[in-house]
Design a protein around this motif. Structure first.
Motif, PDB file in Angstrom:
ATOM      1  N   ARG A   1       1.348  31.318  23.137  1.00  0.00           N
ATOM      2  CA  ARG A   1       0.432  31.700  24.215  1.00  0.00           C
ATOM      3  C   ARG A   1       1.163  31.879  25.551  1.00  0.00           C
ATOM      4  NH1 ARG A   1      -5.319  28.615  23.199  1.00  0.00           N
ATOM      5  NH2 ARG A   1      -5.366  28.862  20.931  1.00  0.00           N
ATOM      6  N   LYS A   2       2.505  31.962  25.480  1.00  0.00           N
ATOM      7  CA  LYS A   2       3.315  32.179  26.692  1.00  0.00           C
ATOM      8  C   LYS A   2       3.130  31.059  27.713  1.00  0.00           C
ATOM      9  CE  LYS A   2       4.477  36.260  25.053  1.00  0.00           C
ATOM     10  NZ  LYS A   2       5.805  36.466  24.437  1.00  0.00           N
ATOM     11  N   MET A   3       2.797  29.863  27.240  1.00  0.00           N
ATOM     12  CA  MET A   3       2.610  28.716  28.142  1.00  0.00           C
ATOM     13  C   MET A   3       3.925  27.938  28.174  1.00  0.00           C
ATOM     14  SD  MET A   3      -1.206  27.729  26.718  1.00  0.00           S
ATOM     15  CE  MET A   3      -1.516  26.388  27.857  1.00  0.00           C
ATOM     16  N   TYR A   4       4.885  28.481  28.950  1.00  0.00           N
ATOM     17  CA  TYR A   4       6.244  27.957  28.920  1.00  0.00           C
ATOM     18  C   TYR A   4       6.341  26.562  29.537  1.00  0.00           C
ATOM     19  CZ  TYR A   4       7.260  32.772  27.736  1.00  0.00           C
ATOM     20  OH  TYR A   4       7.282  33.984  27.122  1.00  0.00           O
ATOM     21  N   LYS A   5       5.555  26.299  30.583  1.00  0.00           N
ATOM     22  CA  LYS A   5       5.606  25.000  31.227  1.00  0.00           C
ATOM     23  C   LYS A   5       5.209  23.899  30.246  1.00  0.00           C
ATOM     24  CE  LYS A   5       3.427  22.322  34.937  1.00  0.00           C
ATOM     25  NZ  LYS A   5       2.425  22.337  36.006  1.00  0.00           N
ATOM     26  N   GLU A   6       4.091  24.101  29.561  1.00  0.00           N
ATOM     27  CA  GLU A   6       3.628  23.099  28.592  1.00  0.00           C
ATOM     28  C   GLU A   6       4.597  22.972  27.413  1.00  0.00           C
ATOM     29  OE1 GLU A   6       1.885  25.456  29.891  1.00  0.00           O
ATOM     30  OE2 GLU A   6       0.137  24.586  30.907  1.00  0.00           O
ATOM     31  N   ALA A   7       5.136  24.123  26.974  1.00  0.00           N
ATOM     32  CA  ALA A   7       6.093  24.088  25.867  1.00  0.00           C
ATOM     33  C   ALA A   7       7.328  23.284  26.247  1.00  0.00           C
ATOM     34  CB  ALA A   7       6.491  25.510  25.473  1.00  0.00           C
ATOM     35  N   TYR A   8       7.778  23.448  27.516  1.00  0.00           N
ATOM     36  CA  TYR A   8       8.952  22.697  27.971  1.00  0.00           C
ATOM     37  C   TYR A   8       8.652  21.191  28.008  1.00  0.00           C
ATOM     38  CZ  TYR A   8      12.736  21.096  30.958  1.00  0.00           C
ATOM     39  OH  TYR A   8      13.814  20.414  31.461  1.00  0.00           O
ATOM     40  N   GLN A   9       7.444  20.836  28.443  1.00  0.00           N
ATOM     41  CA  GLN A   9       7.084  19.413  28.466  1.00  0.00           C
ATOM     42  C   GLN A   9       7.099  18.825  27.056  1.00  0.00           C
ATOM     43  OE1 GLN A   9       3.288  19.347  30.377  1.00  0.00           O
ATOM     44  NE2 GLN A   9       4.147  19.362  32.455  1.00  0.00           N
ATOM     45  N   ILE A  10       6.579  19.571  26.095  1.00  0.00           N
ATOM     46  CA  ILE A  10       6.575  19.097  24.708  1.00  0.00           C
ATOM     47  C   ILE A  10       8.007  18.970  24.194  1.00  0.00           C
ATOM     48  CG2 ILE A  10       5.883  19.625  22.335  1.00  0.00           C
ATOM     49  CD1 ILE A  10       3.567  18.832  24.106  1.00  0.00           C
ATOM     50  N   ALA A  11       8.840  19.980  24.497  1.00  0.00           N
ATOM     51  CA  ALA A  11      10.218  19.962  24.013  1.00  0.00           C
ATOM     52  C   ALA A  11      10.971  18.754  24.554  1.00  0.00           C
ATOM     53  CB  ALA A  11      10.933  21.252  24.410  1.00  0.00           C
ATOM     54  N   CYS A  12      10.628  18.326  25.769  1.00  0.00           N
ATOM     55  CA  CYS A  12      11.298  17.162  26.349  1.00  0.00           C
ATOM     56  C   CYS A  12      11.013  15.890  25.558  1.00  0.00           C
ATOM     57  CB  CYS A  12      10.868  16.976  27.812  1.00  0.00           C
ATOM     58  SG  CYS A  12      11.545  18.233  28.916  1.00  0.00           S
ATOM     59  N   LEU A  13       9.914  15.878  24.794  1.00  0.00           N
ATOM     60  CA  LEU A  13       9.594  14.691  23.996  1.00  0.00           C
ATOM     61  C   LEU A  13      10.516  14.569  22.796  1.00  0.00           C
ATOM     62  CD1 LEU A  13       5.693  14.827  23.997  1.00  0.00           C
ATOM     63  CD2 LEU A  13       7.194  13.527  25.510  1.00  0.00           C
ATOM     64  N   GLY A  14      11.041  15.697  22.332  1.00  0.00           N
ATOM     65  CA  GLY A  14      11.961  15.626  21.201  1.00  0.00           C
ATOM     66  C   GLY A  14      11.773  16.757  20.213  1.00  0.00           C
ATOM     67  N   VAL A  15      12.661  17.746  20.267  1.00  0.00           N
ATOM     68  CA  VAL A  15      12.666  18.841  19.298  1.00  0.00           C
ATOM     69  C   VAL A  15      14.115  19.076  18.873  1.00  0.00           C
ATOM     70  CG1 VAL A  15      10.571  19.990  20.124  1.00  0.00           C
ATOM     71  CG2 VAL A  15      12.768  20.576  21.152  1.00  0.00           C
ATOM     72  N   THR A  16      14.297  19.908  17.865  1.00  0.00           N
ATOM     73  CA  THR A  16      15.641  20.170  17.345  1.00  0.00           C
ATOM     74  C   THR A  16      16.366  21.174  18.243  1.00  0.00           C
ATOM     75  OG1 THR A  16      14.861  21.991  15.964  1.00  0.00           O
ATOM     76  CG2 THR A  16      14.801  19.782  15.009  1.00  0.00           C
ATOM     77  N   ASP A  17      17.674  21.306  18.014  1.00  0.00           N
ATOM     78  CA  ASP A  17      18.472  22.248  18.798  1.00  0.00           C
ATOM     79  C   ASP A  17      17.992  23.673  18.618  1.00  0.00           C
ATOM     80  OD1 ASP A  17      19.961  20.225  19.764  1.00  0.00           O
ATOM     81  OD2 ASP A  17      21.711  20.548  18.475  1.00  0.00           O
ATOM     82  N   SER A  18      17.613  24.032  17.396  1.00  0.00           N
ATOM     83  CA  SER A  18      17.127  25.402  17.177  1.00  0.00           C
ATOM     84  C   SER A  18      15.808  25.638  17.911  1.00  0.00           C
ATOM     85  CB  SER A  18      16.947  25.660  15.680  1.00  0.00           C
ATOM     86  OG  SER A  18      15.996  24.770  15.130  1.00  0.00           O
ATOM     87  N   ASP A  19      14.965  24.575  18.012  1.00  0.00           N
ATOM     88  CA  ASP A  19      13.723  24.716  18.780  1.00  0.00           C
ATOM     89  C   ASP A  19      14.037  24.940  20.265  1.00  0.00           C
ATOM     90  OD1 ASP A  19      12.270  24.314  16.481  1.00  0.00           O
ATOM     91  OD2 ASP A  19      12.142  22.156  16.762  1.00  0.00           O
ATOM     92  N   TRP A  20      15.014  24.201  20.785  1.00  0.00           N
ATOM     93  CA  TRP A  20      15.405  24.415  22.193  1.00  0.00           C
ATOM     94  C   TRP A  20      15.915  25.835  22.389  1.00  0.00           C
ATOM     95  CZ3 TRP A  20      14.184  21.973  26.377  1.00  0.00           C
ATOM     96  CH2 TRP A  20      13.906  20.606  26.348  1.00  0.00           C
ATOM     97  N   ARG A  21      16.668  26.341  21.403  1.00  0.00           N
ATOM     98  CA  ARG A  21      17.182  27.705  21.533  1.00  0.00           C
ATOM     99  C   ARG A  21      16.032  28.710  21.556  1.00  0.00           C
ATOM    100  NH1 ARG A  21      22.057  29.686  20.979  1.00  0.00           N
ATOM    101  NH2 ARG A  21      22.836  27.712  20.173  1.00  0.00           N
TER     102      ARG A  21
END
Length: 1198
Positions: free
Chosen positions: A569-589
């Motif tokens: 949904r192009k909600m980059y701010k929320e996606a970044y907050q979720i990623a900060c909780l813990g995702v894989t390197d490929s998810d960060w990429r």
């Protein structure tokens, strides 16, 4: 701790003196009265009383290996019993036996009497006895079997070595006034020293080391202890005595509670090995078995988890750092509560309040802050910064740490759930859920509860989001309901939930567990599920705290699924907050590249005409910050350099968004899109430089075209130079990948065996790119990485190749699961599977697999081989079964194949014949080879007669039986035949003796035997042996034999006239027209020139004549067999009870048989159609649980 009575038994007028468990816990040995009783521990059923002693049995003990046990009695004797409850040895002392104990290592038996003790082991002939100065009351070996402790009436504990020499002497203060009545060594393997528990009738419990040094102080009891017993791991002690109950203690002697109250002294108690079951034996003969249930007492706050251990200790565990600290309370811990830096522990008579030494989040050092020395009864305990909250049914009480009651709230219903939701010290908020569905918020400094919601069902679990705006509720129907607290609006609901928690670091994320699954929900997106055992109790960042049975663990859960939901949904701010909780390197990429592409420069350029921010600077700056953060996470310096260069160029005044986007595409590997944008913005040299740096010369030529011959020549020169000098296959492969030349790259990578690069390519390729994917899978197979090959074929959807892979790698389970979903691949799996089974000597399974695959010829070949092997190995029963299976498979082939029908039907007849012969011959072979026979002599004779009538050569076994039965004529013939044959030496003597004996016998056979071969069609008595086979010598009617005793059955086969179908025949027989009466008959002499016979004179017009009998009479005669053919009227006259039908499958015809003696009960197997006397068949089925011929299970449907 609760004690639940499992079972209870009562031995009348006897005292239960001692109890011993079999080491596996299955049996209980009890000393009571004059007998040793053996009970089943599962239900308390008496297995067997053992007699052997002449006076009261005082003691029993079981060896550690479970092979034998011993009992001692007042009759001064010791009896050694086996585990099969058989007495094998008995020896005596000079006085009554008081106690016995087996060495846990050497299985040496110590037996103690009033004046001495003896040491006996199986390998020694005599018992070594040693005199003692006082009566021995109890004994016990150390865990290593090196020392034996003896408890005595004079208050002394004597510790002896294996030779009986005294090494340590412990004298109790009370002396003879405090006799030692029970001792026990702690069986724990965790203890560094051997610890001895000593209970005396000075009402004391003491603990000693092996050296004799006392551990701690004496524990005062309020009763005379009669028995001390440890749990298998040494964590608890069970004691019983004059207080008429058994009590549970810690290993340090702290009383925890009552196990079971009785009506008499508890004389003995034992713990079932490796379990929570305790058995008590009482003075009045009562035996009671209790199960101890230990409940979980614990508390959780964020990442700190406190729980009860060994009933008297509290362990606080930091779920992130895995640090643990143990707090020893030395009393029963009843309740635990934890909040921030506070820890509350409720003991029987007080509540202890602990606090952390420092505010450090990783500090695990607690110290006592306050003690509330009062006894409280409560269901739930909660601690806050300055208060404790006690919950008892509907009542909530708030007490200060000084035990002053400050507030009290009375609820309208039972309190089901309570939780501290934070707040300033002294003003914390509580979330309370009631049974009537009300949800309240209570502040500890406010006497008035605030109603948040009112549900229609009871509350099971509650949690409030970090911002206090949302409330999650799990009701009694396991439904999760999420409400907006301000508007009371139901935001969403989910089924199958048993617990719920909001993420403490992210407002919009919660998780709930139920039905073995963990469910994560972000915002209003769909739920993401994964399997998880236990209850979810907390959610902190990427950590989910899960309670499974008695252990709490922190599960690291990647937050990839909700992050991608926000990215879509192009909600980059929320996606970044979720990623900060813990995702894989490929998810960060993926987050970084999506955010880069989200810089919609074209839209920003259009918006510059309407807004003062011509390039969308704020949005651009924020998105650049997001992407920079993401690339920092994955440590991708290339992208960081790109973002930095874009920012520098923007500062210098560059504003060409398409040029920026071209750079982004180039970094992402989208070279053609980048080249197009470079060309559109007038930066063709950048495109050429990009292509040549990547050695993508062909694309560079296409980009330049034929209009610029100079550039073309330069490109050709560069390409030639690179091709000449390059000897780096990995770099070449990477360049091919960059150019999209996947096939060439895969060839290089596969030849060099770089599996990590290959699987990376396979996973990145689209499933539509079948050729490169197929090549990847091929290399995986060559490199023996079958899992990766399977993954690749699955991605392609190439089921044929996937099946072939599973077959080649012998992964049969995966192949079978594929065949279940896609039956068209049945042959590709079952045929090689069957061949593999055959290669591994698993022929029966191979035959079934061939049959499943429809490969009937191969199935028949396997069966033929099995049959041959069975015959060679003298397994005639198996040979008969295999021949029968062969015949049925031939019948299947005949039904399916017109071309092979005649040949298969001939084979069917032959195999059926062979199956019957081998089935019969098995009995003869067993009689000759084995010492005993289960068959009666007449049955063996019938079997021999059947074989001789159906075989071309004679068979030795059974001849002696014919003499015993009175078949003297037949015996003579058999002996004459045997004289012409080569006889095995083991039969030689018996045959010569039989030849002499038969000379003294009559020249004719017994009348009873001859009558046994009567033809039921023409009533002719046939000779015992006939060169015409198993048919009547008069009417040629084949005999029908019982498949067990091989007697002739009173059955006549009949055939249907032309035009009568099987279905019509059965329906006519089922009509069963009743016979009206009997008519007179007389005999008539018939002479046709060739033979003379007597026939019944029948009147065809007489309606009372049995039409079937008439058919039998009128159609027989002559030298050729004339079958009995029946018309519709004859069928209609038959009784269904007298007709047996062999309903053969096509292309065979049904066979019909009429019983001429309805009183003889005959049973036919519905599978193999063999006939038996009903009594014989029922007996054989009871013995084998299946048909004795075709092995059809009795519970299998027809």
């Amino acid at each position: 701790m609760r004690a639940v009575l499992a079972w209870k038994e009562k031995i009348r007028d006897q005292c239960v003196y001692d109890i011993a468990f079999k080491p596996d816990g299955s049996q209980l040995i009890i000393a009571a009265g004059l007998r040793v009783l053996v009970y089943d521990t599962a239900d308390g059923a008496l297995i067997q009383p053992l007699k052997g002693h002449k006076d009261i049995v005082y003691c029993v003990a079981y060896a550690k290996d479970g092979k034998r046990f011993a009992s001692g009695s007042a009759d001064k004797s010791i009896i050694i019993w086996t585990s099969k409850l058989e007495g094998i040895l008995k020896y005596i002392h000079n006085d009554s036996i008081q106690c016995v104990a087996y060495n846990p290592v050497t299985h040496q038996l110590a037996s103690c009497s009033s004046g001495d003790f003896g040491l006996w082991s199986p390998e020694q002939k005599s018992v070594n006895k040693h005199k003692v100065s006082s009566k021995i009351t109890c004994c016990g070996w150390t865990n290593d079997g090196q020392y034996l402790a003896l408890g005595m009436m004079n208050g002394v504990v004597s510790i002896r070595n294996k030779n009986g020499e005294e090494k340590v002497k412990i004298e109790r203060p009370g002396g003879s006034s405090s006799p030692i009545w029970s001792i026990a060594w702690n069986p724990s393997k965790d203890e560094h020293n051997d610890i001895l528990a000593v209970a005396d009738w000075g009402q004391k419990l003491s603990f000693y080391q092996l050296s004799g040094k006392q551990i701690g102080k004496d524990r005062t009891l309020t009763y005379d202890p009669c028995c001390v017993s440890y749990f298998s791991k040494g964590e608890y002690i069970v004691m019983g005595g004059s207080d008429k109950q058994a009590s549970l203690y810690t290993k340090d002697g702290v009383r925890l509670g009552t196990i079971g109250e009785q009506n008499a002294w508890v004389w003995t108690c034992r713990v079932k090995p490796d379990s929570n079951f305790v058995v008590l034996g009482c003075q009045d003969g009562t035996i009671a078995c209790y199960q101890l249930i230990f409940s979980t007492v614990h508390g959780l706050y964020k990442d700190r988890y406190a729980y009860r251990d060994s009933m008297t200790d509290v362990i606080v565990q930091h779920l992130i750092t895995e640090q643990k600290v143990r707090i020893k309370c030395r009393e029963l811990v009843k309740k635990i509560a934890i909040y921030r830096n506070r820890l509350a522990i409720q003991l029987p008579e007080k509540i202890l309040i602990y606090e952390l030494y420092s505010d450090d989040s990783s500090d695990m050092h607690y110290r006592i802050k306050e003690k509330i020395c009062r006894k409280f009864e409560c269901n739930l305990l909660v601690v806050c910064s300055q208060h404790i909250i006690l919950c008892q049914e509907k009542r909530l009480q708030c007490l200060s740490f000084n035990s002053i009651r400050e507030k009290e709230w009375i609820m309208e219903s039972l309190i089901r759930y309570i939780k501290v939701i934070g707040g300033p010290p002294g003003r914390e908020g509580l979330l309370v859920g009631l049974k009537n569905g009300a949800i309240l918020k209570i502040f500890v400094d406010n006497p008035f509860p605030i109603t948040l919601l009112k549900l229609s069902t009871s509350v099971r679990c509650l949690d409030m989001s970090a911002s206090r705006n949302k409330l999650a509720v799990v009701d009694e129907h396991n439904t999760l309901l999420v409400y907006d607290i301000n508007s009371k609006e139901l935001l969403f609901q989910e089924p199958n939930a048993n617990s719920v928690a909001w993420n403490t670091q992210c407002e919009d994320m919660l998780c709930f567990s139920g039905n073995g699954y963990l469910n994560i929900k972000a915002s209003n997106f769909p739920v993401h599920q994964q399997k998880m055992q236990g209850f979810m109790v907390g959610y902190n960042g990427s950590k989910i705290f899960c309670l499974h049975v008695y252990s709490m663990s922190a599960v690291e859960v990647p937050q990839s699924a909700p992050m991608y939901q926000y990215l879509e949904r192009k909600m980059y701010k929320e996606a970044y907050q979720i990623a900060c909780l813990g995702v894989t390197d490929s998810d960060w990429r993926d987050l970084a590249t999506d955010a880069l592409e989200g810089l919609d420069f074209d839209t920003a350029k259009k918006a510059s005409h309407k807004h003062t921010d011509p390039f969308g600077q704020d949005q651009l700056r924020y998105l650049t910050h997001l992407t920079t953060s993401a690339f920092i996470r994955i440590r991708d310096l290339r992208y960081l350099e790109l973002i930095s260069s874009i920012e520098e160029r923007k500062k210098r005044g560059e504003n060409d968004n398409e040029l920026f986007l071209a750079d982004v595409y180039a970094y992402q590997g989208k070279f053609h899109e980048a080249a197009k944008l470079y060309k559109r913005t007038g930066h063709e040299p950048r495109a050429l430089s990009m292509y040549t740096d990547l050695r993508m010369f062909e694309y560079a030529k296409e980009f330049v075209g034929a209009t610029d011959p100079k550039s073309s020549r330069i490109l050709m020169t560069k390409q030639a130079d690179w091709a000449k000098s390059s000897k780096e296959p990995r770099a070449a492969a990477e360049m091919y990948l960059s150019a999209g030349e996947h096939l060439k790259a895969i060839d290089i990578i596969g030849e060099h065996g770089w599996v990590d690069m290959l699987i990376d390519i396979a996973r990145k390729l689209d499933k539509a790119e079948r050729e490169p994917l197929a090549k990847c899978a091929l290399y995986f197979k060559k490199l023996k990485h079958h899992g990766y090959a399977s993954e690749t074929y699955s991605k392609m959807g190439d089921l044929q190749a996937l099946v072939q892979l599973h077959v080649e790698t012998r992964h049969w389970e995966e192949a079978f699961s594929l065949v279940e979903k896609h039956p068209q691949y049945k042959n590709e799996v079952f045929v090689p599977y069957a061949q593999w089974l055959a290669e591994n000597d698993r022929f029966e399974e191979a035959q079934k697999a061939f049959h499943k695959a429809g490969k009937q010829n191969e199935a028949v070949k396997v069966l033929e081989q099995l049959t041959h092997n069975a015959v060679v190995e003298n397994r005639f029963n198996d040979a008969a079964y295999y021949y029968w299976m062969l015949s049925m498979q031939c019948l299947d082939i005949a039904r399916e194949s017109e071309e092979q029908r005649d040949e298969m039907l001939r084979k069917f007849e032959r195999f059926q014949h062979l199956a019957e012969l081998y089935h019969v011959y098995r009995s003869i072979q067993r009689y000759t080879d084995e010492p005993f026979s289960s068959h009666m002599p007449d049955t063996l004779f019938n079997i021999c007669r059947f074989l001789l009538n159906n075989l071309t050569k004679d068979t030795p076994p059974g001849i002696s039986k014919s003499q015993k039965l009175g078949a003297y004529k037949l015996a003579r013939k058999a002996y004459e035949k045997l004289q012409q044959l080569h006889i095995p030496s083991r039969f030689q003597e018996s045959i010569e003796l039989g030849s002499l004996t038969i000379c003294s016998k009559p020249f004719h056979d017994s009348v009873d035997l001859i009558e046994g071969m009567m033809c039921y069609r023409c009533s002719t008595n046939n000779p015992l042996l006939s060169n015409q086979g198993s048919v009547c010598i008069n009417c040629r009617q084949p005999f029908i034999y019982s498949a067990s005793s091989y007697e002739v059955l009173p059955l006549v086969q009949f055939y249907l006239e032309e035009g009568i179908s099987d279905e019509e025949a059965v329906s006519l027989i089922d009509l069963e027209v009743p016979h009206m009466g009997q008519r007179d008959a007389h005999w008539q002499d018939m002479d046709n020139g060739e033979m003379q016979s007597l026939r019944m004179n029948e009147d065809l017009d007489d309606e009372e004549e049995d039409p079937f009998t008439a058919k039998m009479s009128f159609e027989q005669g002559g030298s050729n067999f004339v079958p009995v053919k029946v018309s519709r009227s004859v069928l209609r006259s038959m009784s269904r009870r007298d007709v047996l039908i062999k309903r053969w499958p096509r292309p065979l015809k049904w066979e019909y048989f009429r019983s001429l003696l309805p009183d003889v009960s005959i049973t036919m197997c519905p599978t193999c159609f063999k006939m038996f006397h009903s009594e014989d068949y029922e007996l054989l089925v009871l013995q084998h649980n299946c048909c004795p011929y075709c092995r059809r299970p009795i519970d299998e449907p027809n």
